[in-house]
Write an enzyme that holds these catalytic residues in place. Structure first.
Site, PDB file in Angstrom:
ATOM      1  N   GLY A  55       0.573  -1.058  -0.111  1.00 56.08           N
ATOM      2  CA  GLY A  55       0.074   0.035   0.033  1.00 56.08           C
ATOM      3  C   GLY A  55       0.821   1.222   0.036  1.00 56.08           C
ATOM      4  N   ALA A  56       0.730   2.257  -1.011  1.00 49.98           N
ATOM      5  CA  ALA A  56       1.713   3.195  -1.236  1.00 49.98           C
ATOM      6  C   ALA A  56       1.969   4.042   0.142  1.00 49.98           C
ATOM      7  CB  ALA A  56       1.208   4.112  -2.177  1.00 49.98           C
ATOM      8  N   ASP A 232      -1.038   4.562  -6.571  1.00 49.84           N
ATOM      9  CA  ASP A 232       0.452   4.250  -6.254  1.00 49.84           C
ATOM     10  C   ASP A 232       1.253   5.705  -6.683  1.00 49.84           C
ATOM     11  OD1 ASP A 232      -1.058   1.419  -5.951  1.00 49.84           O
ATOM     12  OD2 ASP A 232       1.237   1.592  -4.891  1.00 49.84           O
ATOM     13  N   LYS A 243      -3.795  -0.446  -8.499  1.00 46.62           N
ATOM     14  CA  LYS A 243      -3.882  -1.756  -8.526  1.00 46.62           C
ATOM     15  C   LYS A 243      -4.370  -2.221  -9.924  1.00 46.62           C
ATOM     16  CE  LYS A 243      -2.348  -4.398  -6.382  1.00 46.62           C
ATOM     17  NZ  LYS A 243      -0.996  -4.942  -6.662  1.00 46.62           N
TER      18      LYS A 243
HETATM   19  O1  MRU Z   1       0.491  -4.207  -4.495  1.00 47.08           O
HETATM   20  P1  MRU Z   1      -0.008  -3.245  -3.254  1.00 47.08           P
HETATM   21  O2  MRU Z   1      -1.040  -4.208  -2.302  1.00 47.08           O
HETATM   22  O3  MRU Z   1       0.735  -2.472  -2.486  1.00 47.08           O
HETATM   23  O4  MRU Z   1      -1.058  -2.527  -4.154  1.00 47.08           O
HETATM   24  C1  MRU Z   1      -1.816  -1.375  -3.403  1.00 47.08           C
HETATM   25  C2  MRU Z   1      -2.750  -0.515  -4.226  1.00 47.08           C
HETATM   26  O5  MRU Z   1      -2.856  -0.651  -5.389  1.00 47.08           O
HETATM   27  C3  MRU Z   1      -3.401   0.368  -3.419  1.00 47.08           C
HETATM   28  O6  MRU Z   1      -4.838   0.882  -4.037  1.00 47.08           O
HETATM   29  C4  MRU Z   1      -2.674   1.846  -3.677  1.00 47.08           C
HETATM   30  O7  MRU Z   1      -1.238   1.500  -2.941  1.00 47.08           O
HETATM   31  C5  MRU Z   1      -3.186   2.805  -2.443  1.00 47.08           C
HETATM   32  S1  MRU Z   1      -3.011   2.389  -0.912  1.00 47.08           S
HETATM   33  C6  MRU Z   1      -3.855   3.708   0.026  1.00 47.08           C
END
Ligand code: MRU
Length: 335
Positions: A55-56, A232, A243
């Site tokens: 998660g970013a 992200d 995602k």
């Molecule tokens: O691969 P991940 O689980 O790190 O992907 C996370 C996402 O795509 C989230 O939607 C994004 O990081 C925003 S989290 C607030």
């Protein structure tokens, strides 16, 4: 700096007494609740690469605390070595810009171990405050009885305490509004099924799980107030990487006139990226598709696999960004 850590529920925190980066191991959820205490560069790289922390916003905070921990482990402190560690950690996941944002911010405070520790605690606290403000802004878009659709996990587990796309839901719940969340599994790593479903059930928020390919039917046939996702990396023109699967949801939402909101802090905007074509997309191992969740392999051996972790939503499919500074139209992002 005084930070009130909630060790039972914060996704990650800095244990300054033991000099450890502490985090919930998200690969073990929802079956087991395990926390890890990290203090070496290898442990931190591994935790990020394997998505123990993901998660970013959470990744940005992990980099900040991780670098402070690594600096404090050095006797004597060596800022050149810290820069090398920062480069190694940045190589773990390329799409979320929050890693770079946090590393650059920390390296501006690399003059001493104390300065790094203070900055890491500030980054941690800011994440809580920023996500809270995103929640307050976003909750104004929601009414009692609404249903929304979200994708992946952009909730508490993707940040320190509130998350981004789920922060409006948490704040709405505090305001007495009951909002029902639909979430798709989010193939291939199931962040929706494993993490979003888990954290919403824990919080007592009504949640319904479905497969990714059911979103079109849901949006076309049910009254859905909005699609809420995280981000992200946001390019300066508003194109947004999130995602993989987010692009499809945005296309469908546009077709059926359901607003599509991207909830994100300004630390996710990369003003060096002119548009979505400049955003690097992480490609992950094909075994995540062919065998990870199956009792036995479900595909022919040697099948070639396409497994991008993210896709890019063109700005014209985004109704608005819900940020800590307010609700902003894509065309106003860089003004
Ligand atoms: O691969 P991940 O689980 O790190 O992907 C996370 C996402 O795509 C989230 O939607 C994004 O990081 C925003 S989290 C607030």
């Amino acid at each position: 700096m005084i930070c009130t850590v909630n060790r039972d529920s914060d996704t990650l925190y800095y244990d300054t007494a033991r000099n450890r980066l502490c985090l919930i191991d998200q690969t073990r959820l929802p079956g087991e609740f395990v926390t890890l205490s990290l203090h070496t560069v290898e442990e931190i790289e591994e935790a990020i690469r394997l998505l123990r922390i993901r998660g970013a916003p959470a990744l940005g905070v992990a980099v900040a605390i991780g670098l402070a921990v690594l600096a404090n482990e050095m006797h004597p402190y060596d800022s050149a070595l810290l820069r090398e560690y920062a480069k190694r950690i940045l190589n773990t996941r390329p799409t979320a810009v929050n890693l770079r944002w946090a590393a650059e911010r920390m390296l501006e405070h690399a003059e001493s171990q104390k300065a790094l520790q203070d900055e890491a605690l500030r980054v941690w606290q800011e994440d809580i405050d920023t996500c809270r403000r995103i929640g307050e802004q976003g909750s104004a878009l929601l009414r009692d009885g609404d249903s929304v659709l979200t994708h992946c996990n952009a909730g508490r587990l993707a940040a320190v305490r509130y998350g981004t796309a789920l922060a409006p839901i948490y704040v709405a719940a505090e305001q007495g509004k009951r909002v029902h969340v639909f979430v798709d599994e989010t193939r291939p790593l199931l962040q929706g099924a494993r993490l979003t479903a888990y954290e919403l059930v824990q919080a007592g928020i009504p949640v319904t799980l479905m497969c990714d390919n059911m979103a079109a039917s849901l949006l076309a046939n049910h009254r859905i107030r909005a699609v809420l996702v995280g981000a992200d990396r946001i390019a300066r023109n508003g194109d947004t990487a999130n995602k993989v699967g987010s692009l499809g949801l945005a296309v469908i939402a546009k077709r059926v006139s359901v607003p599509f909101y991207v909830c994100a802090p300004f630390s996710t905007v990369d003003f060096d990226c002119q548009n979505g074509r400049d955003i690097p997309i992480e490609m992950r191992d094909g075994s995540e598709i062919t065998e990870l969740w199956y009792q036995k392999r479900m595909t022919p051996r040697n099948i070639s696999v396409y497994n991008p972790a993210f896709d890019v939503i063109p700005a014209d499919l985004i109704s608005a960004f819900v940020t800590e500074r307010g609700i902003i139209k894509p065309q106003d992002l860089s003004s």
